[in-house]
Structure formats: C-alpha cells, structure tokens
Design an enzyme around this catalytic site. Structure first.
Site, PDB file in Angstrom:
ATOM      1  N   HIS A 104      43.221  52.381  34.221  1.00 53.77           N
ATOM      2  CA  HIS A 104      42.515  53.174  35.234  1.00 53.77           C
ATOM      3  C   HIS A 104      42.487  52.446  36.586  1.00 53.77           C
ATOM      4  O   HIS A 104      41.457  52.389  37.256  1.00 53.77           O
ATOM      5  CB  HIS A 104      41.120  53.561  34.763  1.00 53.77           C
ATOM      6  N   HIS A 157      45.258  41.826  32.979  1.00 58.08           N
ATOM      7  CA  HIS A 157      45.151  41.587  34.420  1.00 58.08           C
ATOM      8  C   HIS A 157      43.960  40.681  34.711  1.00 58.08           C
ATOM      9  O   HIS A 157      42.982  40.666  33.977  1.00 58.08           O
ATOM     10  CB  HIS A 157      45.047  42.887  35.220  1.00 58.08           C
ATOM     11  N   HIS A 184      32.230  50.030  37.227  1.00 59.93           N
ATOM     12  CA  HIS A 184      32.594  48.843  38.004  1.00 59.93           C
ATOM     13  C   HIS A 184      31.537  48.564  39.066  1.00 59.93           C
ATOM     14  O   HIS A 184      31.819  48.521  40.267  1.00 59.93           O
ATOM     15  CB  HIS A 184      33.968  49.040  38.645  1.00 59.93           C
ATOM     16  N   GLU A 209      39.068  44.914  28.807  1.00 58.42           N
ATOM     17  CA  GLU A 209      38.953  46.381  28.843  1.00 58.42           C
ATOM     18  C   GLU A 209      39.700  47.051  27.688  1.00 58.42           C
ATOM     19  O   GLU A 209      39.402  48.193  27.337  1.00 58.42           O
ATOM     20  CB  GLU A 209      39.471  46.910  30.181  1.00 58.42           C
TER      21      GLU A 209
END
Length: 280
Positions: free
Chosen positions: A12, A193, A59, A240
């Site tokens: 996302h 990431h 977030h 995630e």
C-alpha cells in the site's frame, strides 16, 4: 450464510496513491507497477463482493502514539480519506457494513480477542491505495468496506501466529453471519522495506519471493517468522507482512492462486500482490 470467497494481498505504498491521483500511471517509472494490477482490475468486475474486510495499518493518521490498539475495527457508518500532510486523497468515502462489523466484533470477543472498536476515524493510504489499485478511478467504491487495523508500528506488535489465529476467527465469524453475503478479505502492506536509519532503502527480494511462494500452499510455515526475523530480513517496515497472514488464514487451507506479481522498487519499497480464490 455469509461466505469468504476470495482474498487479495497488496502493498500500500503512499507514492502509488500519489501517482494514481496525479495521472502518472503511464509514466516510465510507474507503468510497470500499475501493469501488475491490470489482471485484478478485470477479475474484480466478475468477482465484486458485497463486503471487503480490509486489513491495514494506520500510519499515525488517526491512531497516534497515545492510542495504539493491537487490533481495531472501524465502527462508524463511513470513513473519509485522511489528510496525511498533503491533503485528502480525492477518492470516494469508505462505507462500512456495520451489521457484519458488529457480528465479527462480538464473535472475536467470544473467541478471546480483545478487539478495539473505533467510532470515528479517517482512513489513510493503507486503506485507500489498495482500493484504488483494484477498483480504479470510480465515483463510489462498489462494495462496503470494513476497516481492520493492525498495529505494526509500535512495540509490542502481534506475532504472525496471533495474526493467523485472528484470521481464522474472522473466517469463523463470517460463516455464522445469517445474511447471504459475498465477502473478501484483503491483507495489505509490505513487502520488504525500511524508510529510515542506516539501512534505509533495504529490499530483500529473496525473502519476499519465498514468502509469496509459501503463502499460497504452505502458509503455516509463515506463522513462526518472529518479529526479530522480520526486522533483520525485511527492514523496519517489513513487519507489515503479518497482515497478509490474516487474509490467508481467513480463506482456509484450499486456495487457487489467480495472480502473482512482484516489482522492485516502487518508491523505496518492494511491491507484492496476489489474488486467491477460496476453494472451500
């Protein structure tokens, strides 16, 4: 009875949302990313569900450091796109299926999951980018969406095994809802990431591809990847991926993989995407 018919997983990345909103999907950098979603955009036309349970992480848009639930469910009738510092994304309002959400919440508590219910929140790119990638540019999302939020940003985060168990519990809850509904579960986030620190920009393609390999047919192996292993192998934000396990567990053991896509990089993230149809 309601049933879970399919599952989708996707990264996302916020920059994907910006590229989508600014009309850059055909730019040389972004075109290979968006081409990876052409299949699902066609597939969803014949497989549009009544409800999507969309698993993502906030977030720091609605859930700041003073409130960090491990698992939370949106309980409002609808949710606006969050302003993450550059204005709200120009996307439709997310409309909830409050009856199914209430049923799932009750069943999760019965199954000993202390779920947090959020009566007011905005949904950020973790929720809206997957919807854009799958449904495209639309005036209204073609189904109801239940936002399901998982803490992957503040320690302690839930384990992969705990996420697997809550995915199973969601599956059991949906099966006992008396209305005839076609439900999909989407798991979002990842893949490897890291956004900051000395390893900023880390991408582990070997880990990512193995994760996708196992997810379809040997997913239980993924339950036991520890938080430390995610940190070491996939960077600070690779955790995630535990949200993909919620989707996978909700489908049961038999799935047919309809699409697999992997691209490095999009912004500074490895992008992964799969589409599964449930066999049972």
């Amino acid at each position: 009875m309601a049933r879970i018919s399919a599952g989708i997983a996707t990264s996302h990345v916020p920059a994907i949302g910006a590229a989508f909103d600014l009309g850059k999907t055909k730019d040389p950098y972004w075109a290979p990313v968006f081409e990876g979603y052409e299949f699902v955009k066609e597939w969803i036309k014949d497989n549009t569900p009544d409800v999507v349970i969309l698993v993502y992480n906030d977030h720091a848009s609605s859930l700041m450091m003073d409130i960090v639930p491990t698992f939370a469910m949106g309980f409002a009738d609808e949710f606006q796109s969050a302003d993450e510092g550059w204005g709200r994304r120009p996307v439709p309002v997310v409309k909830n299926h409050i009856e199914l959400a209430a049923h799932i919440a009750e069943q999760l508590v019965i199954d000993e999951f202390d779920i947090t219910l959020i009566n007011e929140m905005d949904v950020d790119h973790g929720c809206t980018v997957p919807l854009s990638l799958v449904f495209g540019d639309v005036e209204e999302w073609p189904c109801k969406v239940i936002p399901f939020v998982v803490n992957v940003s503040q320690f302690p985060t839930p384990s992969g095994e705990r996420c697997w168990k809550i995915g199973e519990a969601i599956r059991n809850a949906v099966k006992t809802f008396p209305e005839d509904l076609d439900v999909q579960v989407w798991g979002t986030g990842g893949m490897s990431h890291q956004l900051h620190g000395t390893r900023a920009g880390l991408i582990n393609e070997e880990f990512d591809r193995r994760f996708i390999d196992l997810l379809a047919h040997e997913p239980e192996e993924l339950k036991y990847i520890t938080r430390l292993e995610y940190l070491r192998e996939t960077g600070t934000e690779g955790i995630e991926l535990i949200m993909w396990l919620i989707m996978r567990a909700a489908l049961g053991y038999g799935v047919e993989e309809k699409k697999r896509f992997y691209r490095v990089p999009a912004s500074n993230t490895a992008v992964g995407h799969v589409v599964y149809e449930a066999k049972s």
